[in-house]
Design an enzyme around this catalytic site. Structure first.
Site, short mmCIF file in Angstrom:
data_model
loop_
_atom_site.label_atom_id
_atom_site.label_comp_id
_atom_site.label_asym_id
_atom_site.label_seq_id
_atom_site.Cartn_x
_atom_site.Cartn_y
_atom_site.Cartn_z
N VAL A 81 0.88 -1.16 0.00
CA VAL A 81 0.00 0.00 0.00
C VAL A 81 0.92 1.21 0.00
O VAL A 81 1.69 1.41 0.95
CB VAL A 81 -0.93 0.02 1.24
N ILE A 82 0.86 1.98 -1.08
CA ILE A 82 1.77 3.11 -1.25
C ILE A 82 0.97 4.41 -1.17
O ILE A 82 -0.05 4.56 -1.85
CB ILE A 82 2.53 2.99 -2.59
N HIS A 88 -6.86 7.96 1.19
CA HIS A 88 -7.17 6.56 0.89
C HIS A 88 -6.13 5.61 1.49
O HIS A 88 -6.47 4.55 2.02
CB HIS A 88 -7.26 6.38 -0.63
#
Length: 154
Positions: A81-82, A88
């Site tokens: 997850v970047i 978000h």
């Protein structure tokens, strides 16, 4: 006093690996590291199943389902997850972390956390086999040790 500690021996153990296809370049490198660690520790390919999910958010559900089947001694969760320009990232990173922890507690099976949460793609690359080692390898090692520790407690 008796001390229990997991051993780094995967022979005879079965593993499920849940890997996100989103940020696939990173996920595949993490998967390669995990598979390398498992095989070097004695796991046989026939005792490893890989489940590919669309994104990191889907990892906890499949991890819990896999762990609940009784077919696996441990489940390994991998993905990235970047951070982007919106909040978000925070929602996904938090829910994936909580979901994986909850899945392991509910199923009573070790579920290791190899989901990268990074600010940049460069940081993810570093943690997927570059400067900072391979967190997929680390997650597999943790899964092997925990599977053996849990077996000792039975």
């Amino acid at each position: 006093m008796k001390i229990y500690e997991g051993k780094l021996l995967a022979q005879g153990l079965r593993f499920g690996i849940v890997v996100s296809r989103f940020n696939d370049f990173i996920g595949e490198r993490l998967l390669g590291g995990a598979l390398d660690a498992l095989k070097r520790s004695g796991a046989e390919e026939k005792n490893i199943d890989v489940f590919k999910v669309p994104g990191a958010f889907e990892i906890p559900l499949v991890a819990k389902k896999a762990a609940s089947t009784g077919r696996y001694d441990a489940v390994i969760c991998l993905g990235a997850v970047i951070r982007g320009a919106t909040p978000h990232f925070d929602y996904v990173a938090n829910e994936v972390s909580k979901g994986i922890a909850h899945a392991g507690l509910e199923a009573g099976v070790p579920i290791s956390f190899g989901v990268l949460t990074t600010d940049t793609i460069e940081q993810a690359i570093e943690r997927a086999g570059s400067k900072s080692g391979n967190k997929g390898w680390d997650a597999a090692v943790a899964a092997i040790e925990m599977a053996n520790l849990i077996k000792q407690m039975s």
